[in-house]
Design a protein around this motif. Structure first.
Motif, PDB file in Angstrom:
ATOM      1  N   SER A 337      41.440 -74.941   7.825  1.00 54.38           N
ATOM      2  CA  SER A 337      41.679 -74.015   8.059  1.00 54.38           C
ATOM      3  C   SER A 337      41.284 -72.768   7.674  1.00 54.38           C
ATOM      4  O   SER A 337      40.413 -71.985   7.723  1.00 54.38           O
ATOM      5  CB  SER A 337      43.237 -73.971   7.041  1.00 54.38           C
ATOM      6  N   ALA A 338      40.399 -72.859   6.319  1.00 52.31           N
ATOM      7  CA  ALA A 338      39.035 -71.500   5.568  1.00 52.31           C
ATOM      8  C   ALA A 338      37.936 -72.034   7.225  1.00 52.31           C
ATOM      9  O   ALA A 338      37.657 -70.791   7.279  1.00 52.31           O
ATOM     10  CB  ALA A 338      38.645 -72.514   4.613  1.00 52.31           C
ATOM     11  N   ALA A 339      37.741 -72.716   7.929  1.00 56.38           N
ATOM     12  CA  ALA A 339      36.397 -72.730   8.663  1.00 56.38           C
ATOM     13  C   ALA A 339      36.785 -71.640  10.006  1.00 56.38           C
ATOM     14  O   ALA A 339      36.245 -71.023   9.979  1.00 56.38           O
ATOM     15  CB  ALA A 339      35.616 -73.845   9.051  1.00 56.38           C
ATOM     16  N   VAL A 340      38.144 -71.924   9.967  1.00 55.96           N
ATOM     17  CA  VAL A 340      38.473 -71.355  11.652  1.00 55.96           C
ATOM     18  C   VAL A 340      38.762 -70.151  11.137  1.00 55.96           C
ATOM     19  O   VAL A 340      38.624 -69.144  11.747  1.00 55.96           O
ATOM     20  CB  VAL A 340      39.874 -72.399  12.159  1.00 55.96           C
ATOM     21  N   LYS A 341      39.400 -69.533  10.138  1.00 57.73           N
ATOM     22  CA  LYS A 341      39.887 -68.175  10.003  1.00 57.73           C
ATOM     23  C   LYS A 341      37.998 -67.912   9.613  1.00 57.73           C
ATOM     24  O   LYS A 341      37.761 -66.547  10.218  1.00 57.73           O
ATOM     25  CB  LYS A 341      40.618 -67.720   8.149  1.00 57.73           C
ATOM     26  N   SER A 342      37.041 -68.704   9.156  1.00 61.02           N
ATOM     27  CA  SER A 342      36.101 -67.644   8.711  1.00 61.02           C
ATOM     28  C   SER A 342      35.279 -67.609  10.183  1.00 61.02           C
ATOM     29  O   SER A 342      34.186 -66.031  10.738  1.00 61.02           O
ATOM     30  CB  SER A 342      35.351 -68.763   7.940  1.00 61.02           C
ATOM     31  N   PHE A 343      34.990 -68.189  11.226  1.00 58.51           N
ATOM     32  CA  PHE A 343      34.707 -68.430  12.460  1.00 58.51           C
ATOM     33  C   PHE A 343      36.147 -67.400  13.028  1.00 58.51           C
ATOM     34  O   PHE A 343      34.672 -66.480  13.785  1.00 58.51           O
ATOM     35  CB  PHE A 343      34.939 -69.451  13.770  1.00 58.51           C
ATOM     36  N   LEU A 344      36.975 -66.883  13.133  1.00 59.07           N
ATOM     37  CA  LEU A 344      37.238 -65.867  14.119  1.00 59.07           C
ATOM     38  C   LEU A 344      37.108 -64.379  13.003  1.00 59.07           C
ATOM     39  O   LEU A 344      37.162 -63.208  14.407  1.00 59.07           O
ATOM     40  CB  LEU A 344      39.200 -66.147  14.242  1.00 59.07           C
ATOM     41  N   THR A 345      36.932 -64.332  12.110  1.00 58.44           N
ATOM     42  CA  THR A 345      36.473 -63.372  11.675  1.00 58.44           C
ATOM     43  C   THR A 345      35.097 -62.616  11.282  1.00 58.44           C
ATOM     44  O   THR A 345      34.991 -62.013  12.734  1.00 58.44           O
ATOM     45  CB  THR A 345      37.205 -63.256   9.880  1.00 58.44           C
ATOM     46  N   VAL A 346      34.548 -63.938  11.880  1.00 58.37           N
ATOM     47  CA  VAL A 346      33.066 -63.114  12.110  1.00 58.37           C
ATOM     48  C   VAL A 346      32.885 -62.793  13.589  1.00 58.37           C
ATOM     49  O   VAL A 346      32.206 -61.701  13.959  1.00 58.37           O
ATOM     50  CB  VAL A 346      31.797 -64.308  12.450  1.00 58.37           C
ATOM     51  N   ALA A 347      33.720 -63.423  15.033  1.00 64.65           N
ATOM     52  CA  ALA A 347      33.588 -63.365  15.658  1.00 64.65           C
ATOM     53  C   ALA A 347      34.095 -62.111  16.408  1.00 64.65           C
ATOM     54  O   ALA A 347      33.716 -61.118  17.200  1.00 64.65           O
ATOM     55  CB  ALA A 347      34.875 -64.572  16.639  1.00 64.65           C
ATOM     56  N   ALA A 348      35.676 -61.426  15.108  1.00 69.90           N
ATOM     57  CA  ALA A 348      35.920 -59.845  15.676  1.00 69.90           C
ATOM     58  C   ALA A 348      35.165 -58.440  15.115  1.00 69.90           C
ATOM     59  O   ALA A 348      35.054 -58.453  15.375  1.00 69.90           O
ATOM     60  CB  ALA A 348      37.342 -59.905  15.716  1.00 69.90           C
ATOM     61  N   ASN A 349      34.019 -59.885  14.389  1.00 70.83           N
ATOM     62  CA  ASN A 349      33.168 -57.962  13.303  1.00 70.83           C
ATOM     63  C   ASN A 349      32.112 -58.415  14.057  1.00 70.83           C
ATOM     64  O   ASN A 349      31.553 -57.492  15.339  1.00 70.83           O
ATOM     65  CB  ASN A 349      33.701 -58.216  12.094  1.00 70.83           C
ATOM     66  N   GLN A 350      31.086 -59.302  13.558  1.00 69.01           N
ATOM     67  CA  GLN A 350      29.976 -59.252  14.335  1.00 69.01           C
ATOM     68  C   GLN A 350      29.833 -59.913  15.166  1.00 69.01           C
ATOM     69  O   GLN A 350      28.734 -59.139  16.271  1.00 69.01           O
ATOM     70  CB  GLN A 350      28.866 -60.538  13.013  1.00 69.01           C
ATOM     71  N   GLY A 351      30.195 -60.618  15.880  1.00 71.63           N
ATOM     72  CA  GLY A 351      30.202 -61.535  16.900  1.00 71.63           C
ATOM     73  C   GLY A 351      30.564 -60.458  18.503  1.00 71.63           C
ATOM     74  O   GLY A 351      29.625 -60.567  19.103  1.00 71.63           O
ATOM     75  N   GLN A 352      30.797 -59.457  18.133  1.00 75.37           N
ATOM     76  CA  GLN A 352      31.278 -58.498  19.119  1.00 75.37           C
ATOM     77  C   GLN A 352      29.779 -57.633  19.271  1.00 75.37           C
ATOM     78  O   GLN A 352      30.419 -57.233  20.954  1.00 75.37           O
ATOM     79  CB  GLN A 352      31.657 -56.892  18.706  1.00 75.37           C
ATOM     80  N   SER A 353      29.317 -57.638  19.052  1.00 82.03           N
ATOM     81  CA  SER A 353      27.374 -56.654  18.977  1.00 82.03           C
ATOM     82  C   SER A 353      27.383 -58.034  20.564  1.00 82.03           C
ATOM     83  O   SER A 353      26.351 -59.156  19.981  1.00 82.03           O
ATOM     84  CB  SER A 353      26.914 -56.905  18.030  1.00 82.03           C
ATOM     85  N   GLY A 354      26.341 -57.402  21.334  1.00 77.19           N
ATOM     86  CA  GLY A 354      26.018 -57.839  22.731  1.00 77.19           C
ATOM     87  C   GLY A 354      27.399 -58.422  23.861  1.00 77.19           C
ATOM     88  O   GLY A 354      26.369 -59.098  24.664  1.00 77.19           O
ATOM     89  N   LEU A 355      28.617 -58.366  23.344  1.00 76.34           N
ATOM     90  CA  LEU A 355      29.442 -58.366  24.235  1.00 76.34           C
ATOM     91  C   LEU A 355      29.449 -57.868  25.573  1.00 76.34           C
ATOM     92  O   LEU A 355      29.261 -58.572  26.607  1.00 76.34           O
ATOM     93  CB  LEU A 355      30.290 -58.807  23.676  1.00 76.34           C
ATOM     94  N   GLY A 356      28.987 -56.461  25.439  1.00 76.08           N
ATOM     95  CA  GLY A 356      29.058 -55.727  26.720  1.00 76.08           C
ATOM     96  C   GLY A 356      27.579 -56.571  27.963  1.00 76.08           C
ATOM     97  O   GLY A 356      27.868 -56.355  29.088  1.00 76.08           O
ATOM     98  N   ASP A 357      26.627 -56.852  26.890  1.00 75.50           N
ATOM     99  CA  ASP A 357      25.511 -56.703  27.754  1.00 75.50           C
ATOM    100  C   ASP A 357      25.854 -58.312  28.722  1.00 75.50           C
ATOM    101  O   ASP A 357      25.202 -58.956  29.618  1.00 75.50           O
ATOM    102  CB  ASP A 357      24.046 -57.151  26.562  1.00 75.50           C
ATOM    103  N   ALA A 358      26.208 -59.059  27.695  1.00 76.14           N
ATOM    104  CA  ALA A 358      26.791 -60.192  28.484  1.00 76.14           C
ATOM    105  C   ALA A 358      28.075 -60.447  29.545  1.00 76.14           C
ATOM    106  O   ALA A 358      28.361 -61.320  30.575  1.00 76.14           O
ATOM    107  CB  ALA A 358      27.089 -60.858  27.849  1.00 76.14           C
ATOM    108  N   GLY A 359      28.309 -58.900  29.879  1.00 76.48           N
ATOM    109  CA  GLY A 359      30.102 -58.686  30.417  1.00 76.48           C
ATOM    110  C   GLY A 359      30.789 -58.792  30.124  1.00 76.48           C
ATOM    111  O   GLY A 359      31.801 -59.382  30.485  1.00 76.48           O
ATOM    112  N   TYR A 360      30.905 -58.893  28.931  1.00 69.16           N
ATOM    113  CA  TYR A 360      32.372 -59.030  28.316  1.00 69.16           C
ATOM    114  C   TYR A 360      33.369 -57.396  27.420  1.00 69.16           C
ATOM    115  O   TYR A 360      32.023 -56.747  27.839  1.00 69.16           O
ATOM    116  CB  TYR A 360      32.822 -59.646  26.960  1.00 69.16           C
ATOM    117  N   VAL A 361      33.802 -57.196  27.296  1.00 65.61           N
ATOM    118  CA  VAL A 361      34.630 -55.784  26.297  1.00 65.61           C
ATOM    119  C   VAL A 361      34.471 -56.422  25.036  1.00 65.61           C
ATOM    120  O   VAL A 361      35.286 -56.491  24.765  1.00 65.61           O
ATOM    121  CB  VAL A 361      36.075 -55.277  26.990  1.00 65.61           C
TER     122      VAL A 361
END
Length: 379
Positions: A337-361
């Motif tokens: 549970s802690a790891a899933v929350k950690s991954f998803l939190t980073v994905a929604a924050n730091q992970g958004q960088s570079g998405l536009g260049d990869a064809g995502y929004v």
């Protein structure tokens, strides 16, 4: 969909699981991005709510499913490993259906899926989660481009009604009056339209047909589903096949993820949903996400796709593929549970960088906050 041999891994080749480094390298190669530095800052995501990740829980997570979100997952994984040293997600891109099956069978920690859980899957997933509901969390959005090859036409406007009739074979010529009415001042050639569709089972096809059902309910009579139902044109295998077919076929038009169209330098049509033509950009796709509504209240964020695909708001590009991460609301052990929350939190924050260049929004800020509320509620 009927679940096949729950508890058994079906059709999964050995060696498919990719490390964070390998998947990130695949992402940058496939999407042509030169942003390989990652970031610990969420400033590129959207303004506010830069949350530092809690890095608890186990170091290794597993997930399986959607190929449409595979390259975004690679970026998220890279960011997670940078924000939380030693953390890694092994993601198996076998398709949405396989991802849902393996999640239900407790073979992976969460699933990536182009469609939310439905029907018997809802109960089966709750059983997998110890009697607790599974939540559909829309984390990755990829616009779908209407790529075309029409010599001398640098700007093309279409709408849902025209697209429905093209892909059902009712509009056959590029200078058809219905197309000409949307393209005043543009000389359209008297040549055959050659639609290109996905010949393989595809979440992109499913969502394209759902878009047609919402945007042109009177014109599109074929329904939805991962198999193309329109009956017109030529099929091509996978997104790369659609790109190649459009490139090589004068007079063609096909639907394909923005990242693939951008990399191939294909020209994409604008969509007029009633408030004027809208080009496909990150901003116009983000407005569609902001306009989308959820199917119900609470932390299960299944989208009301009619509100997304049927939007008539000015400046909105409505043809955006939403992909979910399907997780247990409760029922994980504490480390998972802690790891899933950690991954998803980073994905929604730091992970958004570079998405536009990869064809995502990248997620709009208000939507991101709603998503993080659900992530934080995972017990």
């Amino acid at each position: 969909m009927k679940l096949n041999s729950i508890g058994k891994r079906v059709g999964t080749p050995l060696g498919v699981f990719l490390s964070a480094t390998a998947v990130a390298a695949l992402t940058l190669t496939a999407c042509g991005s030169d942003n390989n530095s990652g970031t610990k800052s969420s400033s590129a995501a959207s303004g506010s709510a830069a949350a530092s990740a809690e890095c608890g829980g186990k170091n290794a997570l597993t997930a399986e499913g959607s190929t449409a979100q595979q390259n975004a997952i690679a970026l998220f994984n890279q960011a997670w490993g940078q924000a939380c040293s030693g953390k890694n997600l092994s993601y198996n891109p076998t398709g949405s259906g396989a991802g849902r099956e393996q999640f239900i069978a407790k073979q992976v920690d969460f699933a990536g899926s182009d469609s939310a859980l439905s029907g018997d899957q809802v109960k089966a997933a709750a059983d997998r989660c110890g009697g607790n509901p599974a939540w559909n969390l829309p984390l990755v959005f990829g616009p779908v481009a209407l790529a075309y090859n029409l010599e001398g036409v640098d700007k093309l406007v279409v709408n849902g009604d025209v697209l429905a009739k093209i892909f059902q074979g009712q509009i056959k010529k590029w200078n058809d009056p219905a197309i000409a009415a949307l393209n005043a001042g543009t000389t359209l050639p008297d040549v055959d339209i050659k639609p290109v569709y996905r010949s393989d089972s595809s979440g992109t096809t499913d969502n394209f047909q759902k878009y047609l059902s919402a945007a042109a309910p009177q014109a599109w009579t074929k329904g939805a589903g991962s198999e193309f139902q329109g009956g017109a044109g030529e099929g091509a295998q996978k997104s790369s096949g659609v790109v190649q077919a459009v490139q090589n076929t004068p007079g063609s038009i096909g639907y394909v993820e923005k990242g693939f169209a951008d990399k191939a330098k294909l020209t994409a049509a604008q969509i007029d949903s009633g408030a004027g033509p809208v080009a496909l950009t990150n901003d116009s796709a983000a407005k569609a996400i902001d306009a989308a509504k959820f199917a119900a209240e609470g932390n299960d964020l299944k989208l009301d796709l009619n509100s997304l695909y049927g939007s008539k708001e000015a400046g909105v590009y409505p043809l955006v593929l939403a992909t979910y991460n399907i997780v247990c609301s409760k029922g994980y052990d504490a480390d998972t549970s802690a790891a899933v929350k950690s991954f998803l939190t980073v994905a929604a924050n730091q992970g958004q960088s570079g998405l536009g260049d990869a064809g995502y929004v990248p997620l709009p800020d208000a939507f991101k906050q709603r998503l993080l509320t659900s992530v934080n509620a995972i017990a």
